[in-house]
Enzyme design. Structure first.
Site, short mmCIF file in Angstrom:
data_model
loop_
_atom_site.label_atom_id
_atom_site.label_comp_id
_atom_site.label_asym_id
_atom_site.label_seq_id
_atom_site.Cartn_x
_atom_site.Cartn_y
_atom_site.Cartn_z
N ASP A 116 0.85 -1.20 0.00
CA ASP A 116 0.00 0.00 0.00
C ASP A 116 0.89 1.25 0.00
OD1 ASP A 116 -2.59 1.51 0.57
OD2 ASP A 116 -1.40 2.04 2.33
N LYS A 137 1.47 4.17 -3.04
CA LYS A 137 1.38 5.62 -2.83
C LYS A 137 2.66 6.32 -3.26
CE LYS A 137 -2.15 5.11 0.72
NZ LYS A 137 -2.40 4.77 2.13
#
Lengths: 367, 367
Positions: B217, B221
């Site tokens: 994750d 980003k």
């Protein structure tokens, strides 16, 4: 987008530099006019495209500044395919008074000048009405926190239906520096007057430090934030914020000792400030005894209907004590969605480069 | 602006609620289509205007989801005076693959879905090209930090000519919570596995905690931020950032113990995680002995050409240690202008309300 710049000092010069640095092949902007305090360059056929040449071009201009004429000339060039923006990089009340005229003429207005948005409520309402009438926009990100995303964040919170519970922050770079140096949590430290003197030598204060210590700069910024909430057409719910007739309506606790009020010269003011060091030292000791530091903060509180600026005490482990350095600003947005922990924005809140960046950022938002 | 929403789960539902809460007299938006995983509502003549009714309207729709048909139907309604946007509130790769088609058709694309912007570089390049060709825009504020102004701040820094030196932050709410609880500066504290278990019970982790602990994750980003710098048409200067073929190209140090890799069930994973508590405790003790805490951070470093995610140590008086609480994100932008102290944005970086707010904020930017 045709761009006319008024004010070519530190911020204005930096803005022009940043604007013409956008590669010409991708730039949607055409810099058609520059106005200083003494002259105007009007050159729609031959827009300014170089950071090196604008000063000499402006120096060679023969026309005196004439804002009415500029308005007329610029408005004549507007068409469905050609928009225009005036960038006010001055801190002039006279220029601010022109915003409703420009907006009515369909010219967008962008500025770091706090005067129009923190002054007379009547002018603010005229600006809102003119913008609504023509559809031209006014953007003022750099009036609070310079290039930091403060106004845009607040507008987005409001427009998407969040409820603002409290905005609390250190909004003055000068006040930030002074209290970061003066009050660290320890009962002792440098005298208040010595910190103010050093801040002035470093260029962090106005020539007359009382112009910072009176808290008016903070009161102006709070007025802008408060109006951005309460007079925002996107606000879906009423608040109990007071209707501020001007920044003078903000509850502001000045740091100028009573006997020094009205001293016209900065030097004399500084020479007499040590007489009051003991008072400031006493406050520092009291805060320290509670495990706290002193910070000059601004608060906009729509729940309790308060807008106030003044010295407050914060625990030594509060972000206003631990996280703040130099002359940085810090702003906390406590909202229904950002709860129990606030949304925080922090960083340099003054200086030509970051102020100009906020102005150019606003201009880019129009595209 | 015609708005079609794909994905009506937690974020989608909250987005619809916020969108229809804009007073109809001021709203520039017309919600003409809803698509869930099982059906599509297409209702341009009778747009959705109430948070109370959309679920039953969608439940009564008889058409199956058909993204090609939606594209065609929506594109036919676009005119010089009528624009359109598709909001992708899914986390689907299949929906993400449609972005170039929509952009080419002149439909703006807004999403919190990280897949397109952190996946295959070829898709990203197609998105850029399609947007350039038609002028339709893609906005993805909520892909990093949810409603926090992260992407918009980065874009503004880049577009106004600032030089990004380093972006450093805690980008995962899950990782934030885990290490805020696990590592406070003290040599002791709760076991790593117990903190992960509690985080899962509180709903802070994915059903299978390894899906957070793998760091993907964060890597996604960072990929988005890195590409926002290096592939930004507004970038005026080259960086030495690597060309990331996908988020898998990010140097990511997983927190999944080797022997636990590939365990398919979250429950079994958690049952065996205590076997590795001693390792994590040792790292905590080592950090504490240096006066530091452990934080799982992401770094985008255009100066040294690095993009990496992993566990790092920070002094106990660093904002990552002092200022961070709960599952908040914190992002520091170190730039030429914001130097020596960075621009900092902090707050909740996950949750339906703040994610939907970032999406609606993007939609408002189009107006």
């Amino acid at each position: 987008m045709l761009v006319a710049v008024i004010g070519t000092g530190l911020v204005g010069g930096e803005f022009i530099k940043q604007l013409v640095s956008i590669p010409p092949e991708t730039s949607p902007f055409s810099l058609v006019s520059l106005t200083s305090s003494t002259r105007t360059l009007w050159t729609p056929e031959n827009p300014v495209i170089s950071a090196a040449s604008w000063k000499s071009s402006l120096a060679g201009a023969t026309e005196k500044p004439d804002l009415q004429k500029l308005t007329k000339d610029l408005a004549q060039l507007i068409s469905p395919s050609t928009r225009a923006a005036i960038i006010d990089n001055t801190s002039s009340d006279d220029v601010a008074a022109m915003y409703p005229v420009w907006l009515k003429a369909g010219i967008n207005v962008i500025t770091p000048n706090k005067k129009a948005y923190s002054g007379d409520l009547g002018l603010y309402e005229k600006i809102l009405a003119a913008s609504k009438e023509s559809g031209a926009r006014f953007l003022n990100e750099s009036t609070v926190g310079a290039g930091l995303p403060v106004i845009s964040t607040l507008k987005e919170l409001v427009a998407t239906g969040d409820k603002i519970k409290k905005i609390e922050g250190v909004f003055s770079g000068t006040m930030s520096y002074i209290f970061n140096e003066f009050s660290t949590g320890s009962p002792d430290g440098p005298s208040f007057s010595s910190v103010v003197s050093i801040a002035r030598e470093k260029g962090y204060t106005e020539p007359h430090p009382a112009d910072d210590l009176n808290g008016f700069d903070v009161a102006r910024k709070l007025t802008i934030l408060s109006r951005t909430i309460s007079l925002n057409p996107a606000s879906s719910s009423p608040t109990s914020l007071p209707s501020l007739q001007s920044f003078a309506s903000v509850q502001t606790t000045s740091l100028i000792p009573k006997p020094l009020e009205g001293i016209p010269a900065g030097d004399e003011f500084l020479a007499r400030l040590p007489e009051f060091d003991a008072e400031f030292d006493k406050m520092r000791k009291e805060a320290s005894a509670e495990g706290k530091v002193l910070r000059f903060v601004g608060v906009v509180d729509p729940v309790n209907g308060q807008v106030k600026a003044g010295l407050e005490k914060y625990p030594v482990d509060h972000p206003f004590a631990t996280s703040l350095g130099g002359s940085d600003n810090i702003i906390m947005f406590h909202t229904e969605r950002y709860s129990p922990r606030p949304l925080i924005v922090q960083g340099a809140g003054a200086g030509a480069a970051v102020t100009a960046m906020g102005v150019l950022g606003d201009l880019l938002k129009l595209m």
